[in-house]
Design a protein around this motif. Structure first.
Motif, PDB file in Angstrom:
ATOM      1  N   ALA A  46      53.684 -34.142  78.411  1.00 47.45           N
ATOM      2  CA  ALA A  46      53.971 -32.846  77.785  1.00 47.45           C
ATOM      3  C   ALA A  46      52.912 -32.520  76.729  1.00 47.45           C
ATOM      4  O   ALA A  46      52.474 -31.372  76.601  1.00 47.45           O
ATOM      5  CB  ALA A  46      55.367 -32.873  77.158  1.00 47.45           C
ATOM      6  N   ASN A  47      52.501 -33.570  75.990  1.00 41.28           N
ATOM      7  CA  ASN A  47      51.437 -33.393  74.994  1.00 41.28           C
ATOM      8  C   ASN A  47      50.135 -32.960  75.643  1.00 41.28           C
ATOM      9  O   ASN A  47      49.441 -32.074  75.142  1.00 41.28           O
ATOM     10  CB  ASN A  47      51.205 -34.707  74.247  1.00 41.28           C
ATOM     11  CG  ASN A  47      51.989 -34.769  72.956  1.00 41.28           C
ATOM     12  OD1 ASN A  47      51.781 -33.960  72.069  1.00 41.28           O
ATOM     13  ND2 ASN A  47      52.917 -35.705  72.870  1.00 41.28           N
ATOM     14  N   ALA A  48      49.803 -33.617  76.746  1.00 40.40           N
ATOM     15  CA  ALA A  48      48.561 -33.288  77.459  1.00 40.40           C
ATOM     16  C   ALA A  48      48.587 -31.835  77.900  1.00 40.40           C
ATOM     17  O   ALA A  48      47.601 -31.098  77.758  1.00 40.40           O
ATOM     18  CB  ALA A  48      48.398 -34.217  78.659  1.00 40.40           C
ATOM     19  N   LEU A  49      49.753 -31.394  78.422  1.00 40.10           N
ATOM     20  CA  LEU A  49      49.895 -29.997  78.865  1.00 40.10           C
ATOM     21  C   LEU A  49      49.703 -29.047  77.677  1.00 40.10           C
ATOM     22  O   LEU A  49      48.955 -28.060  77.749  1.00 40.10           O
ATOM     23  CB  LEU A  49      51.285 -29.792  79.490  1.00 40.10           C
ATOM     24  CG  LEU A  49      51.650 -28.352  79.811  1.00 40.10           C
ATOM     25  CD1 LEU A  49      50.995 -27.932  81.126  1.00 40.10           C
ATOM     26  CD2 LEU A  49      53.157 -28.171  79.932  1.00 40.10           C
ATOM     27  N   LEU A  50      50.358 -29.370  76.559  1.00 40.38           N
ATOM     28  CA  LEU A  50      50.295 -28.519  75.366  1.00 40.38           C
ATOM     29  C   LEU A  50      48.851 -28.360  74.884  1.00 40.38           C
ATOM     30  O   LEU A  50      48.372 -27.229  74.688  1.00 40.38           O
ATOM     31  CB  LEU A  50      51.151 -29.134  74.254  1.00 40.38           C
ATOM     32  CG  LEU A  50      51.094 -28.449  72.897  1.00 40.38           C
ATOM     33  CD1 LEU A  50      51.841 -27.124  72.946  1.00 40.38           C
ATOM     34  CD2 LEU A  50      51.707 -29.325  71.807  1.00 40.38           C
ATOM     35  N   TYR A  51      48.144 -29.474  74.748  1.00 42.53           N
ATOM     36  CA  TYR A  51      46.803 -29.388  74.163  1.00 42.53           C
ATOM     37  C   TYR A  51      45.764 -28.859  75.151  1.00 42.53           C
ATOM     38  O   TYR A  51      44.763 -28.293  74.734  1.00 42.53           O
ATOM     39  CB  TYR A  51      46.411 -30.733  73.554  1.00 42.53           C
ATOM     40  CG  TYR A  51      47.291 -31.048  72.362  1.00 42.53           C
ATOM     41  CD1 TYR A  51      47.214 -30.269  71.209  1.00 42.53           C
ATOM     42  CD2 TYR A  51      48.249 -32.058  72.411  1.00 42.53           C
ATOM     43  CE1 TYR A  51      48.054 -30.511  70.130  1.00 42.53           C
ATOM     44  CE2 TYR A  51      49.086 -32.309  71.331  1.00 42.53           C
ATOM     45  CZ  TYR A  51      48.991 -31.530  70.196  1.00 42.53           C
ATOM     46  OH  TYR A  51      49.823 -31.751  69.129  1.00 42.53           O
ATOM     47  N   THR A  52      46.049 -29.011  76.435  1.00 43.30           N
ATOM     48  CA  THR A  52      45.169 -28.377  77.428  1.00 43.30           C
ATOM     49  C   THR A  52      45.300 -26.858  77.306  1.00 43.30           C
ATOM     50  O   THR A  52      44.305 -26.125  77.329  1.00 43.30           O
ATOM     51  CB  THR A  52      45.534 -28.827  78.857  1.00 43.30           C
ATOM     52  OG1 THR A  52      45.561 -30.241  78.883  1.00 43.30           O
ATOM     53  CG2 THR A  52      44.544 -28.317  79.881  1.00 43.30           C
ATOM     54  N   GLY A  53      46.550 -26.406  77.181  1.00 41.33           N
ATOM     55  CA  GLY A  53      46.808 -24.965  77.000  1.00 41.33           C
ATOM     56  C   GLY A  53      46.123 -24.432  75.748  1.00 41.33           C
ATOM     57  O   GLY A  53      45.497 -23.377  75.764  1.00 41.33           O
ATOM     58  N   TYR A  54      46.204 -25.205  74.665  1.00 42.75           N
ATOM     59  CA  TYR A  54      45.562 -24.797  73.418  1.00 42.75           C
ATOM     60  C   TYR A  54      44.051 -24.687  73.607  1.00 42.75           C
ATOM     61  O   TYR A  54      43.428 -23.709  73.187  1.00 42.75           O
ATOM     62  CB  TYR A  54      45.858 -25.830  72.320  1.00 42.75           C
ATOM     63  CG  TYR A  54      47.185 -25.636  71.603  1.00 42.75           C
ATOM     64  CD1 TYR A  54      48.200 -24.866  72.160  1.00 42.75           C
ATOM     65  CD2 TYR A  54      47.430 -26.241  70.380  1.00 42.75           C
ATOM     66  CE1 TYR A  54      49.417 -24.715  71.516  1.00 42.75           C
ATOM     67  CE2 TYR A  54      48.644 -26.090  69.722  1.00 42.75           C
ATOM     68  CZ  TYR A  54      49.630 -25.331  70.300  1.00 42.75           C
ATOM     69  OH  TYR A  54      50.815 -25.176  69.652  1.00 42.75           O
ATOM     70  N   SER A  55      43.475 -25.729  74.229  1.00 42.91           N
ATOM     71  CA  SER A  55      42.011 -25.741  74.400  1.00 42.91           C
ATOM     72  C   SER A  55      41.563 -24.526  75.199  1.00 42.91           C
ATOM     73  O   SER A  55      40.572 -23.867  74.850  1.00 42.91           O
ATOM     74  CB  SER A  55      41.570 -27.020  75.122  1.00 42.91           C
ATOM     75  OG  SER A  55      42.025 -28.133  74.414  1.00 42.91           O
ATOM     76  N   TYR A  56      42.303 -24.235  76.263  1.00 45.39           N
ATOM     77  CA  TYR A  56      41.949 -23.075  77.097  1.00 45.39           C
ATOM     78  C   TYR A  56      42.068 -21.782  76.276  1.00 45.39           C
ATOM     79  O   TYR A  56      41.210 -20.893  76.362  1.00 45.39           O
ATOM     80  CB  TYR A  56      42.844 -23.030  78.329  1.00 45.39           C
ATOM     81  CG  TYR A  56      42.497 -21.898  79.268  1.00 45.39           C
ATOM     82  CD1 TYR A  56      41.220 -21.797  79.821  1.00 45.39           C
ATOM     83  CD2 TYR A  56      43.426 -20.919  79.600  1.00 45.39           C
ATOM     84  CE1 TYR A  56      40.885 -20.747  80.671  1.00 45.39           C
ATOM     85  CE2 TYR A  56      43.101 -19.873  80.452  1.00 45.39           C
ATOM     86  CZ  TYR A  56      41.831 -19.803  80.980  1.00 45.39           C
ATOM     87  OH  TYR A  56      41.499 -18.768  81.810  1.00 45.39           O
ATOM     88  N   ALA A  57      43.129 -21.711  75.462  1.00 48.38           N
ATOM     89  CA  ALA A  57      43.335 -20.524  74.621  1.00 48.38           C
ATOM     90  C   ALA A  57      42.170 -20.347  73.643  1.00 48.38           C
ATOM     91  O   ALA A  57      41.708 -19.224  73.410  1.00 48.38           O
ATOM     92  CB  ALA A  57      44.648 -20.650  73.860  1.00 48.38           C
ATOM     93  N   PHE A  58      41.660 -21.473  73.104  1.00 50.82           N
ATOM     94  CA  PHE A  58      40.551 -21.384  72.137  1.00 50.82           C
ATOM     95  C   PHE A  58      39.283 -20.885  72.826  1.00 50.82           C
ATOM     96  O   PHE A  58      38.517 -20.109  72.248  1.00 50.82           O
ATOM     97  CB  PHE A  58      40.290 -22.738  71.476  1.00 50.82           C
ATOM     98  CG  PHE A  58      41.490 -23.275  70.730  1.00 50.82           C
ATOM     99  CD1 PHE A  58      42.475 -22.421  70.257  1.00 50.82           C
ATOM    100  CD2 PHE A  58      41.645 -24.641  70.515  1.00 50.82           C
ATOM    101  CE1 PHE A  58      43.588 -22.907  69.583  1.00 50.82           C
ATOM    102  CE2 PHE A  58      42.749 -25.133  69.839  1.00 50.82           C
ATOM    103  CZ  PHE A  58      43.725 -24.265  69.381  1.00 50.82           C
ATOM    104  N   ILE A  59      39.095 -21.343  74.066  1.00 51.25           N
ATOM    105  CA  ILE A  59      37.910 -20.874  74.813  1.00 51.25           C
ATOM    106  C   ILE A  59      38.039 -19.368  75.062  1.00 51.25           C
ATOM    107  O   ILE A  59      37.083 -18.609  74.896  1.00 51.25           O
ATOM    108  CB  ILE A  59      37.762 -21.667  76.138  1.00 51.25           C
ATOM    109  CG1 ILE A  59      37.435 -23.125  75.827  1.00 51.25           C
ATOM    110  CG2 ILE A  59      36.671 -21.069  77.016  1.00 51.25           C
ATOM    111  CD1 ILE A  59      37.572 -24.075  77.004  1.00 51.25           C
ATOM    112  N   LEU A  60      39.253 -18.940  75.408  1.00 47.13           N
ATOM    113  CA  LEU A  60      39.489 -17.497  75.623  1.00 47.13           C
ATOM    114  C   LEU A  60      39.236 -16.710  74.340  1.00 47.13           C
ATOM    115  O   LEU A  60      38.649 -15.623  74.370  1.00 47.13           O
ATOM    116  CB  LEU A  60      40.917 -17.252  76.109  1.00 47.13           C
ATOM    117  CG  LEU A  60      41.235 -17.607  77.559  1.00 47.13           C
ATOM    118  CD1 LEU A  60      42.706 -17.373  77.846  1.00 47.13           C
ATOM    119  CD2 LEU A  60      40.394 -16.771  78.518  1.00 47.13           C
TER     120      LEU A  60
END
Lengths: 254, 217
Positions: free
Chosen positions: B196-210
């Protein structure tokens, strides 16, 4: 116990994912609606622009015809009359008065034409005035008798909508002149509280409206329907061979 | 010092946040940088608590809850926006939440327990706020970019899913530990939460790139 916990997590996750998917679906629908709205607005703008151009073109054609056939003829006559005068000869006063009257008539006609030209270009458009002028112009030809009726209190309606409506009426009148072989045409304005109803009815030979709309040749009729729809209104074309044609347009004021 | 596999996702998201700080600021979510920094510090200390000679790591997460809540509230306040009246209401609710967490830390469960009540409260609040932000996005966003190109969608979508999972796992942390609930000889908490943590921080990283890409436009 572990299974119960896992089941609870899966159920909650399912709801979470379902919620996100629903949001995405809703957003797609909204985007679609926004796109369609924008397309409609663009098409409306295009139609409006086309209507303006058509009105200007018609006005210019009318001006050219009037200047050539009417004013030009009278001025030519005046020139011939004036050229008959010779220096040192006695002045033929009745002929001179006649020439003066012809020049005055030409001036008067030119002033009328200037007004027509003005109404073809002005930004603030008065549909009743424009239709009156159009009817006067056509009536002068003597081909068809046109009457105008109006019911209810006139409401203010946007210039763009008036322009589109005027083009629809012009299209109907053109059809009457070109194809209908009508002798009488009635243009009826009904100002209801929420919308303006316009009905153009002729006693011409009529036609199969459904078939004409299906054919590519019915471009003028399609224009009538499209323009009414893009202005947020509705239109109907009712015609049967031998029984004349009635075009009804309803446009909301707002 | 041990670093668990899911922590690399967390560190990567912090790295992205620092690199794309300008993009984050342009979206009003610059507060995520200190929040991720605290997350990473708490997680590294929490995982390596034995290295420091401590009996357990509960107090680390209790302090983490206390410190991170104002930042979380600040973050959602920025994403929710709203009228001045709504913002005022939001901050009163935030003060109440922070007040309860402080009282729980000092008087109810104390600093040396895992503050389950505080965790349940902030997680529930986060779920509600994520739903509100997402609903607002779906209702108001009708440009051609769409939801998937919006950083807020990824931040809130993954936070929502993470909190739905962790609400049960961390809310019932003691119960799971006492009853030895396991999957394949692994504590239920340790088996699920890293993913769940991996999913959360992957989502964050993608959001930061966006954020970076859209701010550049």
């Amino acid at each position: 116990m572990t299974t119960t916990f896992l089941a609870m997590i899966i159920v909650l996750l399912f709801f979470g994912v379902f919620f996100l998917l629903m949001l995405k679906y809703y957003n797609i629908r909204r985007q679609q609606a926004a796109r369609e709205k924008q397309e409609l607005e663009t098409r409306y703008e295009q139609q409006l622009m086309q209507a303006r151009l058509e009105i200007q073109e018609q006005t210019l054609t009318y001006l050219a015809e009037e200047i050539h056939d009417h004013v030009g003829q009278i001025l030519s006559l005046a020139r011939i009359q004036l050229s008959s005068f010779r220096e040192g000869e006695a002045v033929d006063f009745p002929l001179l008065h006649d020439a003066r009257d012809n020049v005055a008539r030409s001036l008067h006609d030119l002033r009328s034409l200037t007004k027509t030209m003005h109404s073809g270009h002005v930004r603030s458009f008065d549909i009743r005035k424009a239709v009156d002028e159009e009817v006067q112009r056509i009536t002068r030809s003597g081909i068809v008798a046109i009457s105008i009726t109006s019911e209810g209190d006139e409401h203010s309606i946007g210039d763009d909508k008036q322009l589109i409506l005027f083009r629809i009426i012009q299209e109907c009148l053109n059809n009457c002149l070109k194809h209908a072989r009508a002798t009488n045409v009635n243009i009826g304005f009904v100002w209801s509280p929420a919308q303006l109803h316009i009905r153009v009815r002729d006693d011409g030979q009529g036609f199969d409206a459904d078939r004409a709309l299906r054919l590519k040749g019915g471009l003028g009729l399609q224009n009538i329907l499209n323009r009414a729809r893009l202005s947020g209104g509705t239109s109907f074309i009712h015609s049967t061979p031998g029984e004349g044609t009635t075009v009804t347009v309803q446009i909301p004021y707002e | 010092m041990t670093i668990m596999w899911h922590q690399y996702f967390e560190l990567f998201s912090l790295l992205c946040a620092v690199i794309f700080a300008r993009g984050l600021n342009s979206f009003g979510i610059g507060v995520l940088i200190p929040l991720l920094l605290i997350d990473n510090i708490a997680e590294i200390i929490g995982v390596n608590f034995q290295y420091f000679g401590w009996k357990d790591n509960y107090f680390v997460y209790s302090i983490y809850l206390l410190v991170s809540t104002p930042l979380i509230l600040w973050l959602f306040g920025a994403m929710l926006g709203g009228s001045p009246r709504q913002r005022k209401q939001y901050w009163w609710i935030g003060i109440a939440i922070q007040g309860f967490i402080l009282i729980n830390y000092c008087f109810i469960q104390g600093p040396f327990e895992f503050d389950t009540y505080s965790y349940l409260l902030i997680t529930t609040a986060e779920i509600v706020m994520c739903c509100l932000v997402l609903a607002r996005l779906a209702i108001h966003k009708d440009d051609q970019a769409g939801l998937l190109r919006d950083p807020y969608f990824w931040i809130n979508g993954t936070t929502l899913l993470f909190n739905l999972v962790s609400l049960i796992l961390l809310g019932a942390l003691k119960f799971i530990a006492l009853n030895h609930l396991e999957i394949r000889h692994k504590n239920l908490y340790l088996a699920i939460l890293p993913a769940a943590n991996a999913l959360l921080y992957t989502g964050y990283s993608y959001a930061f790139i966006l954020c970076h890409l859209q701010a550049r436009k």
